[in-house]
Design an enzyme around this catalytic site. Structure first.
Site, PDB file in Angstrom:
ATOM      1  N   ASP A  24      24.580  18.814  24.860  1.00 47.27           N
ATOM      2  CA  ASP A  24      23.815  18.974  23.568  1.00 47.27           C
ATOM      3  C   ASP A  24      23.114  17.942  22.882  1.00 47.27           C
ATOM      4  O   ASP A  24      24.065  16.796  22.465  1.00 47.27           O
ATOM      5  CB  ASP A  24      24.212  20.083  22.627  1.00 47.27           C
ATOM      6  CG  ASP A  24      23.002  20.884  21.888  1.00 47.27           C
ATOM      7  OD1 ASP A  24      21.914  20.987  22.710  1.00 47.27           O
ATOM      8  OD2 ASP A  24      23.140  20.936  20.628  1.00 47.27           O
TER       9      ASP A  24
ATOM     10  N   PHE B  50      12.346  12.235  30.262  1.00 46.23           N
ATOM     11  CA  PHE B  50      11.805  13.618  29.850  1.00 46.23           C
ATOM     12  C   PHE B  50      11.797  13.522  28.243  1.00 46.23           C
ATOM     13  O   PHE B  50      12.244  12.683  27.595  1.00 46.23           O
ATOM     14  CB  PHE B  50      12.814  14.521  30.417  1.00 46.23           C
ATOM     15  CG  PHE B  50      14.109  14.269  29.816  1.00 46.23           C
ATOM     16  CD1 PHE B  50      14.547  15.094  28.786  1.00 46.23           C
ATOM     17  CD2 PHE B  50      14.955  13.448  30.430  1.00 46.23           C
ATOM     18  CE1 PHE B  50      15.918  14.764  28.363  1.00 46.23           C
ATOM     19  CE2 PHE B  50      16.418  13.104  29.855  1.00 46.23           C
ATOM     20  CZ  PHE B  50      16.841  14.016  29.095  1.00 46.23           C
TER      21      PHE B  50
HETATM   22  P1  ITT Z   1      20.177  22.238  28.311  1.00 44.18           P
HETATM   23  O1  ITT Z   1      19.962  23.053  29.356  1.00 44.18           O
HETATM   24  O2  ITT Z   1      21.065  21.084  28.918  1.00 44.18           O
HETATM   25  O3  ITT Z   1      20.425  22.569  26.932  1.00 44.18           O
HETATM   26  P2  ITT Z   1      17.698  21.086  27.092  1.00 44.18           P
HETATM   27  O4  ITT Z   1      16.606  20.292  27.511  1.00 44.18           O
HETATM   28  O5  ITT Z   1      17.369  22.270  26.205  1.00 44.18           O
HETATM   29  O6  ITT Z   1      18.958  21.284  28.324  1.00 44.18           O
HETATM   30  P3  ITT Z   1      18.823  19.737  24.508  1.00 44.18           P
HETATM   31  O7  ITT Z   1      18.740  21.221  23.876  1.00 44.18           O
HETATM   32  O8  ITT Z   1      20.111  19.108  24.405  1.00 44.18           O
HETATM   33  O9  ITT Z   1      18.678  20.219  26.145  1.00 44.18           O
HETATM   34  O10 ITT Z   1      17.626  18.913  24.104  1.00 44.18           O
HETATM   35  C1  ITT Z   1      16.922  19.065  22.814  1.00 44.18           C
HETATM   36  C2  ITT Z   1      15.611  18.607  23.066  1.00 44.18           C
HETATM   37  O11 ITT Z   1      15.947  16.969  23.041  1.00 44.18           O
HETATM   38  C3  ITT Z   1      14.992  18.879  24.277  1.00 44.18           C
HETATM   39  O12 ITT Z   1      13.805  18.891  23.927  1.00 44.18           O
HETATM   40  C4  ITT Z   1      15.001  17.622  25.263  1.00 44.18           C
HETATM   41  O13 ITT Z   1      14.072  17.533  25.986  1.00 44.18           O
HETATM   42  C5  ITT Z   1      15.324  16.519  24.222  1.00 44.18           C
HETATM   43  N1  ITT Z   1      16.159  15.266  24.669  1.00 44.18           N
HETATM   44  C6  ITT Z   1      17.480  15.405  24.893  1.00 44.18           C
HETATM   45  N2  ITT Z   1      17.812  14.454  25.309  1.00 44.18           N
HETATM   46  C7  ITT Z   1      16.868  13.359  25.525  1.00 44.18           C
HETATM   47  C8  ITT Z   1      16.899  12.380  26.064  1.00 44.18           C
HETATM   48  O14 ITT Z   1      17.626  11.318  26.624  1.00 44.18           O
HETATM   49  N3  ITT Z   1      15.614  11.729  25.915  1.00 44.18           N
HETATM   50  C9  ITT Z   1      14.445  12.390  25.366  1.00 44.18           C
HETATM   51  N4  ITT Z   1      14.483  13.779  24.993  1.00 44.18           N
HETATM   52  C10 ITT Z   1      15.808  14.265  25.020  1.00 44.18           C
END
Ligand code: ITT
Length: 185
Positions: A64, A139
């Site tokens: 997360d 992303f």
């Molecule tokens: P999961 O299925 O692993 O939960 P998710 O995309 O919903 O995938 P998160 O809730 O951890 O993942 O991410 C929260 C937001 O932060 C989401 O919009 C991601 O695209 C963004 N995010 C997470 N890690 C990032 C990174 O390394 N670079 C840019 N954006 C990131």
């Protein structure tokens, strides 16, 4: 074999690249899990694990992550996913237009379930929010985040470059140290 449970292909690309180099194999399990509203990422993964424990056999890893802006006392933080969906990067840039500081921290919290127990690992990356979106790689918030000491946004970097400095790569380093166990004297 560890199953990396994530709907996010980009996360898997980054984590699997580092672990493959270290000789650790993972498989992606493309499934979502409930994310509770909490003030800390660690609470989110700990709750998710209570649900996934009943659904997944064997070892698994979850990630997360969130973007914490200094100007807004850490917002969007644990709400990053919602904010990214609703406002996108252009919306976040607009919010920051008159902000006193563009400083920000990316954070990742991993939870590994292995042999019936839960271990949590953290990684952080300080940086600033760029004036506009730049780059097509990565992303999420990658096109607007410039890590400290770099000129490029994460989206202008290759996966290898992002993995040299990112929050997620640091969490992977902590995970690897755990998997390797205590150093022999
Ligand atoms: P999961 O299925 O692993 O939960 P998710 O995309 O919903 O995938 P998160 O809730 O951890 O993942 O991410 C929260 C937001 O932060 C989401 O919009 C991601 O695209 C963004 N995010 C997470 N890690 C990032 C990174 O390394 N670079 C840019 N954006 C990131």
């Amino acid at each position: 074999m560890i199953a990396f449970v994530t709907t996010n292909e980009g996360k898997y690309r980054e984590v699997s690249a580092i672990l493959a180099d270290a000789g650790v194999n993972i498989v992606r399990e493309d499934r979502s899990y409930p994310e509770i509203q909490a003030d800390r990422l660690e609470k989110v993964v700990r709750f998710a694990a209570t649900v996934l424990d009943d659904q997944i056999r064997g070892d698994y890893l979850i990630d997360d992550s969130g973007l914490f802006l200094d100007a807004f006392g850490g917002f969007p933080g644990v709400y990053s996913s919602y904010v990214h969906k609703r406002l996108g990067n252009p919306g976040l840039l607009k919010l920051l237009q008159d902000a006193k500081t563009r400083a920000a921290t990316f954070e990742t919290v991993f939870l590994l379930r292995q042999g019936g127990s839960h271990e949590v690992f953290h990684g952080e990356c300080r940086g600033t929010i760029a004036a506009g979106e730049r780059g097509t790689g990565g992303f999420g918030f990658d096109p607007i985040f410039v890590p400290e000491g770099a000129a490029k946004t994460f989206a202008e970097m290759t996966v290898t470059e992002k993995n040299r400095v990112s929050h997620r790569a640091r969490a992977v380093a902590a995970l690897l140290a755990h998997l390797r166990g205590p150093k022999q004297p």
